[in-house]
Design a protein around this motif. Structure first.
Motif, mmCIF file in Angstrom:
data_model
loop_
_atom_site.group_PDB
_atom_site.id
_atom_site.type_symbol
_atom_site.label_atom_id
_atom_site.label_comp_id
_atom_site.label_asym_id
_atom_site.label_seq_id
_atom_site.Cartn_x
_atom_site.Cartn_y
_atom_site.Cartn_z
ATOM 1 N N PRO A 382 82.075 -7.303 64.587
ATOM 2 C CA PRO A 382 81.323 -8.536 64.306
ATOM 3 C C PRO A 382 82.185 -9.781 64.166
ATOM 4 C CG PRO A 382 80.574 -6.725 62.910
ATOM 5 C CD PRO A 382 81.814 -6.259 63.589
ATOM 6 N N ASP A 383 83.488 -9.609 63.876
ATOM 7 C CA ASP A 383 84.348 -10.764 63.642
ATOM 8 C C ASP A 383 85.018 -11.294 64.906
ATOM 9 O OD1 ASP A 383 83.800 -10.665 60.914
ATOM 10 O OD2 ASP A 383 85.419 -9.224 60.534
ATOM 11 N N VAL A 384 84.592 -10.809 66.064
ATOM 12 C CA VAL A 384 85.170 -11.312 67.320
ATOM 13 C C VAL A 384 84.931 -12.816 67.420
ATOM 14 C CG1 VAL A 384 84.933 -11.292 69.842
ATOM 15 C CG2 VAL A 384 84.973 -9.144 68.561
ATOM 16 N N VAL A 385 85.982 -13.553 67.729
ATOM 17 C CA VAL A 385 85.874 -15.007 67.843
ATOM 18 C C VAL A 385 85.010 -15.352 69.048
ATOM 19 C CG1 VAL A 385 87.142 -17.160 68.206
ATOM 20 C CG2 VAL A 385 88.103 -15.347 66.756
ATOM 21 N N GLY A 386 84.060 -16.260 68.844
ATOM 22 C CA GLY A 386 83.181 -16.645 69.939
ATOM 23 C C GLY A 386 83.935 -17.381 71.034
ATOM 24 N N PHE A 387 83.817 -16.879 72.259
ATOM 25 C CA PHE A 387 84.497 -17.532 73.381
ATOM 26 C C PHE A 387 83.511 -18.048 74.423
ATOM 27 C CE2 PHE A 387 84.437 -12.912 74.002
ATOM 28 C CZ PHE A 387 83.740 -12.794 75.193
ATOM 29 N N ALA A 388 82.218 -17.790 74.215
ATOM 30 C CA ALA A 388 81.206 -18.236 75.174
ATOM 31 C C ALA A 388 80.658 -19.590 74.752
ATOM 32 C CB ALA A 388 80.072 -17.213 75.262
ATOM 33 N N ALA A 389 80.407 -20.446 75.735
ATOM 34 C CA ALA A 389 79.896 -21.790 75.479
ATOM 35 C C ALA A 389 78.392 -21.767 75.274
ATOM 36 C CB ALA A 389 80.252 -22.706 76.646
ATOM 37 N N THR A 390 77.866 -22.854 74.731
ATOM 38 C CA THR A 390 76.423 -23.050 74.636
ATOM 39 C C THR A 390 75.971 -23.947 75.789
ATOM 40 O OG1 THR A 390 76.544 -25.078 73.322
ATOM 41 C CG2 THR A 390 76.632 -22.973 72.134
ATOM 42 N N PRO A 391 74.683 -23.947 76.113
ATOM 43 C CA PRO A 391 74.197 -24.845 77.176
ATOM 44 C C PRO A 391 74.469 -26.315 76.862
ATOM 45 C CG PRO A 391 72.544 -23.185 76.645
ATOM 46 C CD PRO A 391 73.618 -23.063 75.614
ATOM 47 N N VAL A 392 74.461 -26.664 75.584
ATOM 48 C CA VAL A 392 74.710 -28.059 75.219
ATOM 49 C C VAL A 392 76.140 -28.460 75.570
ATOM 50 C CG1 VAL A 392 74.877 -29.674 73.281
ATOM 51 C CG2 VAL A 392 72.949 -28.079 73.422
ATOM 52 N N ALA A 424 73.780 -36.280 85.103
ATOM 53 C CA ALA A 424 73.467 -36.822 83.792
ATOM 54 C C ALA A 424 72.086 -36.411 83.322
ATOM 55 C CB ALA A 424 73.579 -38.346 83.828
ATOM 56 N N VAL A 425 71.099 -36.520 84.202
ATOM 57 C CA VAL A 425 69.705 -36.368 83.799
ATOM 58 C C VAL A 425 69.274 -34.915 83.706
ATOM 59 C CG1 VAL A 425 67.319 -36.859 84.469
ATOM 60 C CG2 VAL A 425 69.076 -38.633 84.715
ATOM 61 N N VAL A 426 69.569 -34.114 84.749
ATOM 62 C CA VAL A 426 69.038 -32.749 84.818
ATOM 63 C C VAL A 426 69.494 -31.887 83.637
ATOM 64 C CG1 VAL A 426 69.067 -30.607 86.143
ATOM 65 C CG2 VAL A 426 68.655 -32.786 87.304
ATOM 66 N N PRO A 427 70.785 -31.864 83.273
ATOM 67 C CA PRO A 427 71.169 -31.030 82.125
ATOM 68 C C PRO A 427 70.490 -31.457 80.822
ATOM 69 C CG PRO A 427 73.100 -31.613 83.412
ATOM 70 C CD PRO A 427 71.976 -32.448 83.941
ATOM 71 N N PHE A 428 70.322 -32.760 80.616
ATOM 72 C CA PHE A 428 69.659 -33.226 79.396
ATOM 73 C C PHE A 428 68.208 -32.751 79.357
ATOM 74 C CE2 PHE A 428 67.413 -36.283 76.700
ATOM 75 C CZ PHE A 428 68.240 -36.317 75.587
ATOM 76 N N VAL A 429 67.534 -32.824 80.499
ATOM 77 C CA VAL A 429 66.154 -32.331 80.558
ATOM 78 C C VAL A 429 66.120 -30.818 80.356
ATOM 79 C CG1 VAL A 429 64.138 -32.052 82.044
ATOM 80 C CG2 VAL A 429 65.378 -34.222 82.029
ATOM 81 N N ALA A 430 67.061 -30.105 80.975
ATOM 82 C CA ALA A 430 67.054 -28.641 80.920
ATOM 83 C C ALA A 430 67.212 -28.128 79.497
ATOM 84 C CB ALA A 430 68.156 -28.074 81.813
ATOM 85 N N VAL A 431 68.098 -28.741 78.701
ATOM 86 C CA VAL A 431 68.322 -28.235 77.351
ATOM 87 C C VAL A 431 67.219 -28.664 76.383
ATOM 88 C CG1 VAL A 431 70.818 -28.081 77.627
ATOM 89 C CG2 VAL A 431 69.798 -30.188 76.747
ATOM 90 N N GLY A 506 65.342 -18.786 75.283
ATOM 91 C CA GLY A 506 65.085 -19.160 76.667
ATOM 92 C C GLY A 506 66.063 -20.197 77.169
ATOM 93 N N LEU A 507 66.421 -21.162 76.304
ATOM 94 C CA LEU A 507 67.393 -22.178 76.695
ATOM 95 C C LEU A 507 68.749 -21.544 76.969
ATOM 96 C CD1 LEU A 507 66.567 -25.079 74.213
ATOM 97 C CD2 LEU A 507 66.045 -24.964 76.639
ATOM 98 N N PHE A 508 69.170 -20.607 76.129
ATOM 99 C CA PHE A 508 70.451 -19.951 76.335
ATOM 100 C C PHE A 508 70.490 -19.232 77.678
ATOM 101 C CE2 PHE A 508 72.038 -20.378 71.962
ATOM 102 C CZ PHE A 508 73.398 -20.430 72.208
ATOM 103 N N TRP A 509 69.380 -18.602 78.025
ATOM 104 C CA TRP A 509 69.394 -17.769 79.219
ATOM 105 C C TRP A 509 69.154 -18.549 80.505
ATOM 106 C CZ3 TRP A 509 70.543 -12.847 80.555
ATOM 107 C CH2 TRP A 509 70.949 -12.017 79.513
ATOM 108 N N LEU A 510 68.284 -19.522 80.490
ATOM 109 C CA LEU A 510 67.835 -20.088 81.756
ATOM 110 C C LEU A 510 68.159 -21.556 81.968
ATOM 111 C CD1 LEU A 510 64.376 -18.318 82.152
ATOM 112 C CD2 LEU A 510 66.566 -17.709 83.175
ATOM 113 N N SER A 511 68.624 -22.277 80.948
ATOM 114 C CA SER A 511 68.873 -23.703 81.168
ATOM 115 C C SER A 511 69.989 -23.934 82.170
ATOM 116 C CB SER A 511 69.194 -24.402 79.842
ATOM 117 O OG SER A 511 70.302 -23.799 79.211
ATOM 118 N N VAL A 512 71.047 -23.134 82.119
ATOM 119 C CA VAL A 512 72.134 -23.283 83.089
ATOM 120 C C VAL A 512 71.648 -22.930 84.495
ATOM 121 C CG1 VAL A 512 74.397 -22.414 83.787
ATOM 122 C CG2 VAL A 512 73.949 -22.927 81.390
#
Length: 532
Positions: A382-392, A424-431, A506-512
């Motif tokens: 459980p203490d593994v350091v997070g290396f994955a990014a967020t959609p934001v 600029a626009v699409v990622p902001f809308v997606a998240v 859903g945002l984590f999985w599909l926004s990218v």
């Protein structure tokens, strides 16, 4: 008459029930009648207050649907009609033999298994006879009326479940409602994930006039500046306006530094592949199916719940014991990781060369493979350091690229005005896509759901077919789909997953994936709609 009124009148004209043969019109009218009843139940104040759920067995994946007798009777009546309609549509359409057999098995065999699991031997025997009769008639040489006979028998098997609600004292606590609730929860969760993607697509499409290569430099600067201001607000004063866990996504400086390397990799892939598509447009093919596959992988824990339900029903039928075992979380994490790897690998096949689907899968794979691997590793440590990014984080870096394009004309010329604005626009809308849809559990959300389902019958119908049989099949399928959506809503109403949690997942999985699909240039048109 207004343009909207004329368009609505034209769509209503596609119904043409007068062109439908009488034997099919009965099924269609029945679907419409039960749809009206479902609308009343959903919208009438207090009518769904008695619909609740509680955990069943030791598994945290399944639960028991509990509702007043009247609603249970309605749901089983609707399910019986949908079972017969499914069989009828599959037998009348171009569906293959495997699809027909699977449809008949689902429609006719499930009631028998549910009654056996509930130890209702007499009723199970009746359902088994009806199911067997449906199978025998389905495999006899086709004569006029065979399809209807098979459909009626499939409907009748569900009618036996309806009888159980009146004659069995513990019918309200039976496996029928555990199974239907579990199946509906999976369907609803998948719809929530996929709805996030479709919401982002539709909102981005409305901004299509902004995505032009002939935009003046001042317009590009203004659009990017607006997104920068909105992003700054979301990172500060507007961060806590959204329910938990969304605010955590908008505190990117608290994420581990290594996650920014992952975000840079994903954002770099988006920029490179999107810029390449400006010069070499991609073919529009299979994007929605790829997105749907990703949504399925994201709901692995609910798919595992379905397996638990089916196993529990078989065990109960054989031994009478109620068993609902839990599935180790490491197995669910492994399923998600494996699913993403497989989807990404499939996109590398030659059939996907030069398509938006491959670009979508490669970018999404670059994002989700580390994310799901991180989840899998944390099951053991459980203490593994997070290396994955967020959609934001990915959205912020893409916005930074757009800002660079605004500041340096050479970069803007290389990317093009359209791509600069998209970044600029699409990622902001997606998240924010999930928050643009009112939750179906709210009063406003229910109205939107009902209106959307009703209008779908009109606006999703294909052009009026010259052949009466084809028109009847189209109208029957659309009417059944309308009823199915409302039935699933009622069954999934007490789902254990609350709406904010589903939205963020859903945002984590599909926004990218949405960002990837909507930033590339396609050969058919500049608008990269995720068709499939």
């Amino acid at each position: 008459m207004s343009r909207v009124g004329m368009a609505l009148g034209a769509r209503i004209g596609l119904l043409r029930p007068d062109l439908v043969p009488a034997r099919d019109l009965v099924w269609i009218v029945a679907c419409w009648t039960l749809t009206v009843v479902a609308v009343v139940i959903i919208l009438f104040p207090g009518s769904t207050d008695g619909i609740v759920a509680r955990q069943a067995g030791s598994s945290g994946l399944i639960g028991l649907f509990m509702a007043p007798l009247g609603i249970r009777v309605f749901l089983l009546g609707a399910a019986a009609l949908l079972a017969g309609t499914l069989v009828l549509v599959l037998r009348r359409s171009d569906a293959g033999a495997v699809a027909r057999e699977l449809g008949l098995a689902v429609a006719a065999v499930f009631p028998t298994l549910a009654l056996l699991a509930d130890r209702q031997w007499a009723l199970a025997g009746i359902a088994l006879v009806l199911a067997a009769a449906a199978e025998v008639i389905a495999h006899r040489p086709a004569v006029r009326g065979t399809d209807t006979a098979v459909a009626v028998l499939a409907t009748a098997t569900w009618g036996v479940l309806l009888v159980e609600q009146f004659v069995a004292e513990d019918a309200a606590d039976g496996w029928t409602w555990i199974a239907l609730f579990g199946f509906a929860a999976v369907f609803a969760a998948f719809g929530s994930y996929y709805g996030v993607a479709r919401a982002a697509e539709s909102r981005s499409r409305r901004l299509q006039p902004l995505f032009r290569d002939d935009l003046p430099p001042a317009a590009v600067v203004g659009i990017v500046a607006v997104v920068v201001v909105l992003t700054a607000l979301r990172l500060t004063v507007a961060r806590d306006l959204f329910p938990t866990p969304d605010p955590r996504l908008w505190t990117p400086l608290e994420t581990p530094p290594i996650s920014w390397l992952h975000a840079a990799l994903v954002a770099g892939l988006v920029v490179v592949l999107a810029a390449r598509s400006v010069r070499h447009p991609l073919r529009r093919s299979q994007e929605r199916r790829m997105t749907a596959a990703l949504a399925v992988a994201g709901n692995a824990e609910l798919a595992a719940g379905v397996a638990v339900i089916l196993a529990g029903m078989v065990i109960s039928a054989a031994s009478g014991d109620f068993v609902a075992p839990g599935i180790p979380s490491v197995v669910v994490a492994a399923l998600k990781f494996g699913g993403v790897v497989v989807i990404t690998a499939v996109a590398l096949l030659p059939a996907f060369r030069g398509t938006v689907a491959r670009t979508l899968a490669l970018i999404t794979g670059a994002y989700l493979v580390p994310l799901t691997l991180q989840g899998l590793l944390r099951e053991g440590e459980p203490d593994v350091v997070g290396f994955a990014a967020t959609p934001v984080q990915v959205a912020l870096l893409l916005l930074a690229v757009a800002v660079v394009g605004v500041v340096f004309p050479a970069v803007r010329r290389m990317l093009g005005s359209a791509l600069t604005v998209r970044l600029a626009v699409v990622p902001f809308v997606a998240v924010h896509a999930g928050w643009l849809l009112p939750a179906a559990w709210t009063d406003l959300g229910r109205i939107v759901l009902v209106v959307g389902v009703v209008l779908a019958l009109l606006f999703l119908l294909p052009p009026l077919a010259a052949d009466r049989e084809r028109h009847a099949l189209d109208l029957l399928g659309a009417s059944a789909g309308q009823l199915l959506a409302l039935v699933v809503f009622l069954l999934a109403l007490p789902s254990f997953l609350d709406d904010p949690q589903l939205v963020v997942l859903g945002l984590f999985w599909l926004s990218v994936a949405v960002v990837a699909a909507l930033t590339v240039r396609t050969a058919a048109a500049e608008e990269p709609a995720a068709s499939g």
